[in-house]
Scaffold this active site. Structure first.
Site, short mmCIF file in Angstrom:
data_model
loop_
_atom_site.label_atom_id
_atom_site.label_comp_id
_atom_site.label_asym_id
_atom_site.label_seq_id
_atom_site.Cartn_x
_atom_site.Cartn_y
_atom_site.Cartn_z
N PHE A 1 40.68 37.87 28.00
CA PHE A 1 41.18 37.26 29.24
C PHE A 1 42.48 36.50 29.00
CE2 PHE A 1 36.54 37.24 29.93
CZ PHE A 1 36.44 37.70 31.23
N THR B 1 45.07 43.52 35.77
CA THR B 1 45.24 43.12 37.18
C THR B 1 45.76 44.29 38.01
OG1 THR B 1 46.65 41.77 38.60
CG2 THR B 1 47.47 42.16 36.42
N ASP B 2 45.45 44.26 39.31
CA ASP B 2 46.00 45.28 40.22
C ASP B 2 47.51 45.13 40.37
OD1 ASP B 2 46.02 42.93 41.75
OD2 ASP B 2 45.02 43.80 43.49
N GLU B 3 48.06 43.97 39.94
CA GLU B 3 49.49 43.74 40.14
C GLU B 3 50.36 44.69 39.30
OE1 GLU B 3 50.74 39.65 40.52
OE2 GLU B 3 48.71 39.01 41.01
N TYR C 1 55.31 38.46 35.24
CA TYR C 1 53.87 38.42 34.94
C TYR C 1 53.28 39.83 34.94
CZ TYR C 1 48.87 38.28 36.04
OH TYR C 1 47.52 38.53 36.06
N SER D 1 54.46 42.07 32.17
CA SER D 1 53.86 41.78 30.85
C SER D 1 52.43 42.31 30.80
CB SER D 1 53.90 40.27 30.56
OG SER D 1 53.02 39.56 31.41
N LYS D 2 51.69 42.24 31.90
CA LYS D 2 50.32 42.78 31.92
C LYS D 2 50.35 44.32 31.80
CE LYS D 2 46.91 40.82 32.50
NZ LYS D 2 45.96 40.17 31.53
N ASN E 1 41.10 36.97 42.48
CA ASN E 1 39.78 36.31 42.38
C ASN E 1 39.83 34.95 43.06
OD1 ASN E 1 38.17 37.17 39.27
ND2 ASN E 1 39.59 38.41 40.42
N ASN F 1 47.60 36.00 53.80
CA ASN F 1 47.54 34.62 53.30
C ASN F 1 47.31 33.61 54.43
OD1 ASN F 1 48.04 35.59 50.75
ND2 ASN F 1 50.24 35.23 50.85
N ASP G 1 60.32 31.95 50.69
CA ASP G 1 59.46 32.95 50.07
C ASP G 1 59.67 33.03 48.56
OD1 ASP G 1 57.52 34.86 49.99
OD2 ASP G 1 58.56 36.32 51.27
P1 NAD Z 1 43.94 31.22 33.67
O1 NAD Z 1 45.41 30.96 33.66
O2 NAD Z 1 43.06 30.38 34.51
O3 NAD Z 1 43.38 31.13 32.17
C1 NAD Z 1 44.08 31.65 31.08
C2 NAD Z 1 43.44 31.06 29.82
O4 NAD Z 1 44.11 31.64 28.69
C3 NAD Z 1 43.60 29.55 29.71
O5 NAD Z 1 42.36 28.96 29.31
C4 NAD Z 1 44.64 29.36 28.61
O6 NAD Z 1 44.50 28.17 27.86
C5 NAD Z 1 44.40 30.60 27.75
N1 NAD Z 1 45.58 31.01 26.96
C6 NAD Z 1 46.86 31.13 27.42
N2 NAD Z 1 47.66 31.51 26.40
C7 NAD Z 1 46.87 31.63 25.29
C8 NAD Z 1 47.12 32.00 23.94
N3 NAD Z 1 48.34 32.31 23.52
N4 NAD Z 1 46.08 32.02 23.07
C9 NAD Z 1 44.83 31.71 23.49
N5 NAD Z 1 44.53 31.33 24.75
C10 NAD Z 1 45.55 31.30 25.65
O7 NAD Z 1 43.79 32.76 34.03
P2 NAD Z 1 42.66 33.51 34.88
O8 NAD Z 1 43.01 33.44 36.31
O9 NAD Z 1 41.34 33.07 34.40
O10 NAD Z 1 42.91 35.01 34.42
C11 NAD Z 1 42.24 35.55 33.27
C12 NAD Z 1 42.71 36.98 33.07
O11 NAD Z 1 42.41 37.75 34.23
C13 NAD Z 1 44.20 37.11 32.83
O12 NAD Z 1 44.41 38.09 31.84
C14 NAD Z 1 44.74 37.58 34.19
O13 NAD Z 1 45.91 38.36 34.02
C15 NAD Z 1 43.57 38.40 34.70
N6 NAD Z 1 43.43 38.50 36.17
C16 NAD Z 1 43.40 37.35 36.93
C17 NAD Z 1 43.22 37.46 38.31
C18 NAD Z 1 43.13 36.23 39.19
O14 NAD Z 1 43.02 36.36 40.41
N7 NAD Z 1 43.11 35.00 38.64
C19 NAD Z 1 43.09 38.71 38.91
C20 NAD Z 1 43.11 39.85 38.09
C21 NAD Z 1 43.29 39.72 36.72
P1 TYD Z 2 48.57 33.41 43.96
O1 TYD Z 2 47.29 32.68 44.11
O2 TYD Z 2 49.69 32.79 43.19
O3 TYD Z 2 48.19 34.85 43.36
P2 TYD Z 2 49.13 36.19 43.17
O4 TYD Z 2 50.55 35.81 43.31
O5 TYD Z 2 48.78 36.60 41.78
O6 TYD Z 2 48.67 37.15 44.23
O7 TYD Z 2 49.11 33.75 45.40
C1 TYD Z 2 48.34 34.47 46.34
C2 TYD Z 2 49.20 34.71 47.55
O8 TYD Z 2 49.44 33.44 48.18
C3 TYD Z 2 50.57 35.27 47.24
O9 TYD Z 2 50.96 36.16 48.27
C4 TYD Z 2 51.48 34.06 47.23
C5 TYD Z 2 50.85 33.16 48.27
N1 TYD Z 2 51.03 31.71 48.05
C6 TYD Z 2 51.53 30.90 49.09
O10 TYD Z 2 51.84 31.38 50.19
N2 TYD Z 2 51.66 29.56 48.85
C7 TYD Z 2 51.34 28.99 47.65
O11 TYD Z 2 51.51 27.75 47.48
C8 TYD Z 2 50.80 29.83 46.61
C9 TYD Z 2 50.42 29.25 45.27
C10 TYD Z 2 50.66 31.18 46.87
#
Ligand code: NAD
Ligand code: TYD
Length: 350
Positions: free
Chosen positions: A83, A141-143, A166, A169-170, A196, A265, A288
């Site tokens: 993760f 991620t779907d991104e 971002y 890089s993914k 999520n 949103n 934006d």
């Molecule tokens: P998050 O930012 O909440 O957590 C990331 C964690 O990684 C943190 O605990 C951080 O300390 C740790 N970390 C960062 N750099 C590190 C390093 N160099 N070594 C060890 N640990 C490190 O992220 P999240 O939202 O929990 O996402 C987790 C994964 O799921 C990510 O890979 C993200 O790309 C993917 N993802 C997230 C979402 C979402 O909606 N949040 C959706 C799809 C995929």
């Molecule tokens: P975000 O939670 O950053 O996830 P992602 O960019 O990975 O989809 O943002 C979700 C959506 O909400 C995105 O379209 C950007 C928008 N957004 C706002 O409009 N205002 C905000 O303050 C943030 C953080 C996001």
């Protein structure tokens, strides 16, 4: 699945996954959480498991080859769920470098160490034989697919077309994972999930940020026209999908994960305000995000039909649980927002 390495387990999804595994998997004897504790890592998320004898926390960097090697040698992992990442699009726009080193180089370090420990004969360049039962799962991620227009869905065949540092890089990390399968025969899976929501999410992301601001009467910053669409999934459903892929996924395969919940949103923001009994006057339209992806939407046919996974939570139910969690855990939020987050927030919106 006996000894599992979870990276980034102190973050939002990783910590939910650790709770999920320790309460659902009866075979697991050791779960090591390797996390650097960046601004997004928070051990408060894991308070209820810290005394579980199966759980062990290591503070460290996935890019630290010596540390990763030492952990594999000591714990003999059979499963890696990766993760750890820099995960916030807005931060990647202002500070892209760390996204490349953590998300791409960090992934390669993990893959290389796992390969060395898991190949039956690591010296034989041509052998594709790995220890039975080992699995590396890349949480993506779907991104990586880029943005959709008004119609269509991302399938596993959609070409990669990431738009932000971002997502680029993914996508880079996904391609390295794929290469380890194609070149060495390593048993890997890649999961690509939509947005999520749920407990323990850092309040730089849309839903916890808006809940927090509404609670303290601060403006709710909606980017652009607020009509960008995301496909929302309750975090526990993401965890159950990852667990399903670990148990039943075919090595080398990619699985999209989504719950068929497309929402604009602004709809989410209004729903939150309405549920919390707050007025819409708190909504503030701001400039934006550069390169803002208009719409994401997942086709989840592969994981639902081939592996039998389906989400357990309807959107309204998941949102209700999420709002209640943040309102009942204000101490958690206070401890988070008193940290570096505040400074970042001021820079972002000043
Ligand atoms: P998050 O930012 O909440 O957590 C990331 C964690 O990684 C943190 O605990 C951080 O300390 C740790 N970390 C960062 N750099 C590190 C390093 N160099 N070594 C060890 N640990 C490190 O992220 P999240 O939202 O929990 O996402 C987790 C994964 O799921 C990510 O890979 C993200 O790309 C993917 N993802 C997230 C979402 C979402 O909606 N949040 C959706 C799809 C995929
Ligand atoms: P975000 O939670 O950053 O996830 P992602 O960019 O990975 O989809 O943002 C979700 C959506 O909400 C995105 O379209 C950007 C928008 N957004 C706002 O409009 N205002 C905000 O303050 C943030 C953080 C996001």
């Amino acid at each position: 699945m006996k000894a599992m390495l979870v990276t980034g387990g102190a973050g939002f999804i990783g910590s939910n996954f650790i709770h999920y595994i320790l309460s659902h998997d009866s075979e697991i004897s050791l779960l090591v959480n390797l996390d650097l504790l960046t601004y997004a890592g928070n051990l408060d998320n894991l308070k209820t498991v810290e005394n579980d004898p199966r759980y062990h926390f290591v503070k460290g960097d996935i890019r630290d080859k010596d540390l990763v090697e030492k952990l594999f040698a000591e714990y003999n992992f059979d499963t890696v769920v990766h993760f750890a990442a820099e995960s916030h699009v807005d931060r990647s726009i202002t500070e892209p470098e760390v996204f490349l080193t953590t998300n791409v180089v960090g992934t390669q370090t993990l893959l290389d160490t796992a390969k060395r420990h898991w190949k039956v004969d690591p010296e034989d360049k041509y052998s594709r034989e790995f220890r039975p039962g080992v699995r590396y799962l890349q949480v993506s991620t779907d991104e990586v697919y880029g943005a959709l227009g008004a119609t269509g869905l991302f399938t596993e065949q959609t070409p990669l077309s990431p738009n932000s540092p971002y997502s680029a890089s993914k996508a880079g990390a996904d391609l390295i994972v794929r290469a380890y399968h194609e070149t060495y025969g390593m048993p890997v899976n890649i999961t690509r999930c939509s947005n999520n929501y749920g407990p323990y999410q850092f309040p730089e992301k849309l839903i916890p940020l808006m809940i927090h601001n509404a609670q303290i009467g601060k403006p709710l910053p909606v980017y652009g026209d607020g009509m960008q669409i995301r496909d929302w999934l309750y975090v526990e459903d993401h965890c159950s999908a990852i667990y399903t892929v670990l148990k039943k996924g075919v090595p080398g395969e990619i699985y999209n994960i989504g719950g068929n919940n497309e929402k604009a949103n602004i709809e989410i923001v209004k729903l939150l305000l309405h549920t919390m009994g707050k007025g819409e006057e708190l909504i503030t339209y701001v400039k934006d995000r550069p390169g803002h992806d208009r719409r994401y939407a997942i086709d989840n046919t592969k994981i639902t039909t081939q592996l039998g996974w389906k989400p357990a939570y309807r959107f309204e139910e998941g949102m209700q649980k999420t709002i209640e969690w943040y309102l009942n855990n204000q101490k958690w939020m206070e401890r988070v927002v008193s940290g570096e987050y505040v400074k970042f927030y001021e820079r972002m919106y000043s």
